[in-house]
Write a protein that holds these residues in place. Sequence first.
Motif, short mmCIF file in Angstrom:
data_model
loop_
_atom_site.label_atom_id
_atom_site.label_comp_id
_atom_site.label_asym_id
_atom_site.label_seq_id
_atom_site.Cartn_x
_atom_site.Cartn_y
_atom_site.Cartn_z
N GLN A 89 0.82 -1.36 0.09
CA GLN A 89 -0.26 0.01 0.10
C GLN A 89 0.76 1.17 0.11
O GLN A 89 1.83 1.38 0.86
CB GLN A 89 -0.87 0.13 1.15
CG GLN A 89 -2.12 1.21 1.22
CD GLN A 89 -2.69 0.91 2.66
OE1 GLN A 89 -2.55 0.40 3.57
NE2 GLN A 89 -4.08 1.53 2.44
N GLN A 90 0.61 2.11 -1.08
CA GLN A 90 1.38 3.39 -1.09
C GLN A 90 0.79 4.32 -0.22
O GLN A 90 -0.64 4.50 -0.07
CB GLN A 90 1.29 3.95 -2.30
CG GLN A 90 1.75 5.50 -2.45
CD GLN A 90 3.21 5.42 -2.18
OE1 GLN A 90 4.30 4.87 -2.69
NE2 GLN A 90 3.87 6.57 -1.31
N CYS A 91 1.27 4.97 0.86
CA CYS A 91 0.57 6.00 1.94
C CYS A 91 1.30 7.28 1.92
O CYS A 91 2.55 7.52 1.81
CB CYS A 91 0.82 5.21 3.43
SG CYS A 91 -0.03 3.74 3.57
N ASP A 92 0.67 8.42 2.11
CA ASP A 92 1.01 9.51 2.13
C ASP A 92 1.30 9.99 3.60
O ASP A 92 0.15 10.06 4.23
CB ASP A 92 0.08 10.81 1.44
CG ASP A 92 0.25 10.65 -0.06
OD1 ASP A 92 1.24 9.70 -0.47
OD2 ASP A 92 -0.71 11.05 -0.87
N PHE A 93 2.22 10.64 3.93
CA PHE A 93 2.17 11.35 5.20
C PHE A 93 1.35 12.36 5.29
O PHE A 93 1.37 13.20 4.43
CB PHE A 93 3.63 11.93 5.73
CG PHE A 93 3.97 12.55 6.92
CD1 PHE A 93 4.02 13.90 6.86
CD2 PHE A 93 3.95 11.85 8.25
CE1 PHE A 93 4.01 14.48 8.17
CE2 PHE A 93 4.09 12.49 9.45
CZ PHE A 93 4.18 14.00 9.27
N SER A 94 0.58 12.77 6.50
CA SER A 94 -0.45 13.44 6.75
C SER A 94 -0.42 14.02 8.14
O SER A 94 -0.57 13.26 9.20
CB SER A 94 -1.88 12.88 6.48
OG SER A 94 -2.86 13.87 6.87
N MET A 95 -0.22 15.18 8.17
CA MET A 95 -0.31 16.04 9.52
C MET A 95 -1.54 16.73 9.73
O MET A 95 -2.00 17.37 8.89
CB MET A 95 1.11 16.98 9.62
CG MET A 95 0.98 17.66 10.89
SD MET A 95 2.53 19.11 11.11
CE MET A 95 2.11 20.22 9.58
N VAL A 96 -2.18 16.59 10.63
CA VAL A 96 -3.46 17.15 10.77
C VAL A 96 -3.89 18.05 12.24
O VAL A 96 -3.13 17.61 13.11
CB VAL A 96 -4.72 15.88 10.80
CG1 VAL A 96 -4.65 15.37 9.50
CG2 VAL A 96 -4.67 15.01 12.09
N VAL A 97 -4.58 18.84 12.09
CA VAL A 97 -5.02 19.27 13.55
C VAL A 97 -6.38 18.46 13.91
O VAL A 97 -7.42 18.32 13.08
CB VAL A 97 -5.56 20.86 13.20
CG1 VAL A 97 -6.14 21.43 14.47
CG2 VAL A 97 -4.24 21.71 13.01
N MET A 98 -6.45 18.18 15.03
CA MET A 98 -7.28 17.34 15.80
C MET A 98 -7.78 17.40 17.11
O MET A 98 -6.87 18.16 17.82
CB MET A 98 -7.26 15.85 15.29
CG MET A 98 -5.78 15.34 16.19
SD MET A 98 -5.37 13.77 15.67
CE MET A 98 -6.55 12.80 16.56
N THR A 99 -8.92 17.01 17.78
CA THR A 99 -9.30 17.04 18.84
C THR A 99 -8.33 16.13 19.88
O THR A 99 -7.91 14.94 19.29
CB THR A 99 -10.45 17.04 19.27
OG1 THR A 99 -11.06 15.71 18.89
CG2 THR A 99 -11.52 17.95 18.53
N LYS A 100 -7.89 16.22 20.92
CA LYS A 100 -7.21 15.39 21.94
C LYS A 100 -8.29 14.29 22.34
O LYS A 100 -7.51 13.23 22.40
CB LYS A 100 -6.95 16.24 22.94
CG LYS A 100 -5.38 17.09 22.85
CD LYS A 100 -5.07 17.97 24.14
CE LYS A 100 -3.98 18.83 23.58
NZ LYS A 100 -3.57 19.52 24.72
N GLU A 101 -9.38 14.63 22.34
CA GLU A 101 -10.32 13.67 23.07
C GLU A 101 -11.24 13.17 21.80
O GLU A 101 -11.78 14.02 21.01
CB GLU A 101 -11.02 14.05 24.42
CG GLU A 101 -10.15 14.51 25.24
CD GLU A 101 -9.26 13.14 26.04
OE1 GLU A 101 -9.69 12.00 25.85
OE2 GLU A 101 -8.23 13.53 26.37
N ALA A 102 -11.83 11.87 21.82
CA ALA A 102 -12.71 11.50 21.15
C ALA A 102 -14.13 12.10 21.54
O ALA A 102 -14.38 12.63 22.63
CB ALA A 102 -12.94 10.01 21.19
N MET A 103 -15.22 12.22 20.55
CA MET A 103 -16.60 12.57 20.87
C MET A 103 -17.23 11.22 20.99
O MET A 103 -17.06 10.22 20.00
CB MET A 103 -17.15 13.54 19.76
CG MET A 103 -16.38 14.95 19.94
SD MET A 103 -17.22 15.95 18.50
CE MET A 103 -16.63 17.57 18.91
N GLU A 104 -18.30 11.25 21.69
CA GLU A 104 -19.24 10.29 21.60
C GLU A 104 -20.49 10.52 22.48
O GLU A 104 -20.55 11.52 23.15
CB GLU A 104 -18.59 8.91 22.50
CG GLU A 104 -18.21 9.22 23.88
CD GLU A 104 -17.51 7.84 24.53
OE1 GLU A 104 -17.90 6.80 24.28
OE2 GLU A 104 -16.68 8.21 25.45
#
Length: 222
Positions: free
Chosen positions: A113-128
């Motif tokens: 599988q070819q994969c691209d490096f991805s840097m994201v802004v995300m929340t520290k905690e999950a939502m549920e």
Amino acid sequence: MIIKKTLPAMLLAASVSLASAMPASAQEYMFTYSKLYTHMKQNAKEGHDDVKVGFFFLDPVSQQLCSIEKAWMEKEEHYEELKISPSNEVIVPLDSNLRSANPLVFVHTPDNQQCDFSMVVMTKEAMEGEVSYKQVESLLPQMQVMLEQLGGMFASWFTPDVTGVTLEFADNLNSSIKLSSGETKAIVDGKVQVALAELGEGGTMTLPEATIRVLPYIPKEN
């Protein structure tokens, strides 16, 4: 730096993609710690306590997260294995001493599988469960600030406004979320985007299960 090929960082609707990383071998990707540190240091700044920068690998065709088989740092005789989260985030420690030592960071992904490096802004905690308008509202300015900080000088002039959240769920979930207004939004292949305005002040949304990632939502321009 990313070995073999490096492209400029770009602000995307739900992520900041550092580059389309080219593997040093069929499944091995190599970085210098100092380059990752440059972006990770945003996590230590005040003003965005609920969000962070996260490192992932993404299948460019399916847009699904790649599995991380192993990740580690090494320099000369020193070796340290890195933790991988259940959502396949590569957890790299933030340490100024490591920045000075500048070890190499290696990541193994599936060799088919070819994969691209991805840097994201995300929340520290999950939502549920039930998520309120106020919970989402409090995240948007934090995401906005971090995106602008990652974009560098003058980024605030051209960084689009974050208007909601992109919710991602495990196993390519196909389901729906329920809004307190009575409307529903479909989760397709594990993803759904919800604008703050869709919740309405005082409104809520009910999720079928916990998220694996919560990213910014920036509508595409017409």
